[in-house]
Design an enzyme around this catalytic site. Structure first.
Site, PDB file in Angstrom:
ATOM      1  N   LYS A 109       0.851  -1.180   0.000  1.00 14.76           N
ATOM      2  CA  LYS A 109       0.000   0.000   0.000  1.00 14.76           C
ATOM      3  C   LYS A 109       0.890   1.235   0.000  1.00 14.76           C
ATOM      4  O   LYS A 109       1.817   1.335   0.799  1.00 14.76           O
ATOM      5  CB  LYS A 109      -0.889  -0.025   1.249  1.00 14.76           C
ATOM      6  CG  LYS A 109      -1.959   1.046   1.303  1.00 14.76           C
ATOM      7  CD  LYS A 109      -2.801   0.854   2.560  1.00 14.76           C
ATOM      8  CE  LYS A 109      -3.875   1.922   2.666  1.00 14.76           C
ATOM      9  NZ  LYS A 109      -4.664   1.761   3.928  1.00 14.76           N
ATOM     10  N   HIS A 143      -0.160   4.429   0.429  1.00 13.59           N
ATOM     11  CA  HIS A 143      -0.732   5.565   1.133  1.00 13.59           C
ATOM     12  C   HIS A 143      -1.125   5.123   2.543  1.00 13.59           C
ATOM     13  O   HIS A 143      -1.043   3.939   2.869  1.00 13.59           O
ATOM     14  CB  HIS A 143      -1.957   6.127   0.391  1.00 13.59           C
ATOM     15  CG  HIS A 143      -3.065   5.130   0.239  1.00 13.59           C
ATOM     16  ND1 HIS A 143      -3.049   4.135  -0.713  1.00 13.59           N
ATOM     17  CD2 HIS A 143      -4.219   4.951   0.946  1.00 13.59           C
ATOM     18  CE1 HIS A 143      -4.158   3.406  -0.613  1.00 13.59           C
ATOM     19  NE2 HIS A 143      -4.868   3.877   0.402  1.00 13.59           N
TER      20      HIS A 143
END
Length: 230
Positions: A111, A113
């Protein structure tokens, strides 16, 4: 009390688990093609522990087997995807039994973010126990070990539901050892299984149910052909 929530007998934990898996439709008999290309007379699909009662019961078996094993660990790790649910459920059951430990799991894709990275949950530290359903080729275990070590922690073992006790292999090439033996010998990991193929054979061998008992010869023949020495 549901059909899946009757008390587990401490003697014969593996036999109780096999009976539960059959009752839940997770352990089935017939003719199934394995990843190794073999025709197996039985099939175990942990993805079919698919409601709250069955998952809770499964977690109880894992937790009691782990406590019984005496294997020391500080936290649980669930490899994506099946291991995520298993680790969470086992953590809940261990806490219910008085052993509260953190757990973490990985994403298949990092991921970029928010918190970022591939690991989710508690910080991965100390002695980390991997929770999975079975060990087929050991790929998931190796990937988990790499992630755990990269995080600065120590992978200490693997807990699985069923050890098929059969020779590892694919594409016509067979090893003399099972995938579980490979994990123990080559990767240096302790492996704790709720039940094994030997337990399944014992279960079928004491059946008064004619339909279940009828599967014993095929499972025995499969064990003779593909079984790995334990």
């Amino acid at each position: 009390m549901t059909e899946h929530s009757s008390p587990i007998r401490q003697d014969g934990l593996a036999q109780d688990f096999v009976a539960f898996a059959v009752q839940a439709g997770v352990l089935r008999f017939g003719e199934f093609r394995t990843k190794a290309g073999r025709l197996s007379p039985y099939f175990f699909n942990a993805g079919l522990f698919d409601d709250g009662a069955k998952l809770g019961r499964l977690a109880e078996f894992y937790a009691r087997r782990l406590i019984e094993s005496g294997l020391p660990f500080d936290m649980l790790f669930g490899p994506a995807y099946k291991g995520i649910t298993l680790a969470a459920a086992v953590a809940i059951e261990l806490a219910r039994l008085g052993r509260n430990v953190p757990y973490a799991y990985n994403r298949k894709e990092a991921k970029d973010h928010g918190e970022g990275g591939t690991l989710v949950g508690a910080p991965v530290r100390g002695r980390v126990l991997i929770i999975d359903d079975v060990i087929s080729a050991g790929t998931s275990v190796r990937e988990s070990i790499e992630m755990i070590r990269k995080a600065g922690a120590t992978p200490c073992g693997v807990a699985i539901a069923l050890d098929r006790q059969e020779k590892a292999g694919s594409g016509g090439v067979e090893s003399d050892r099972s995938a579980v033996q490979h994990v123990r010998d080559e990767l240096g990991m302790d492996v704790v299984a709720i039940a094994t193929l030997a337990d399944l054979l014992a279960f079928l061998g004491r059946q008064s149910d004619a339909v279940l008992a009828s599967h014993l010869p095929a499972v025995q023949a499969y064990r003779t052909r593909y079984g790995a020495g334990e």
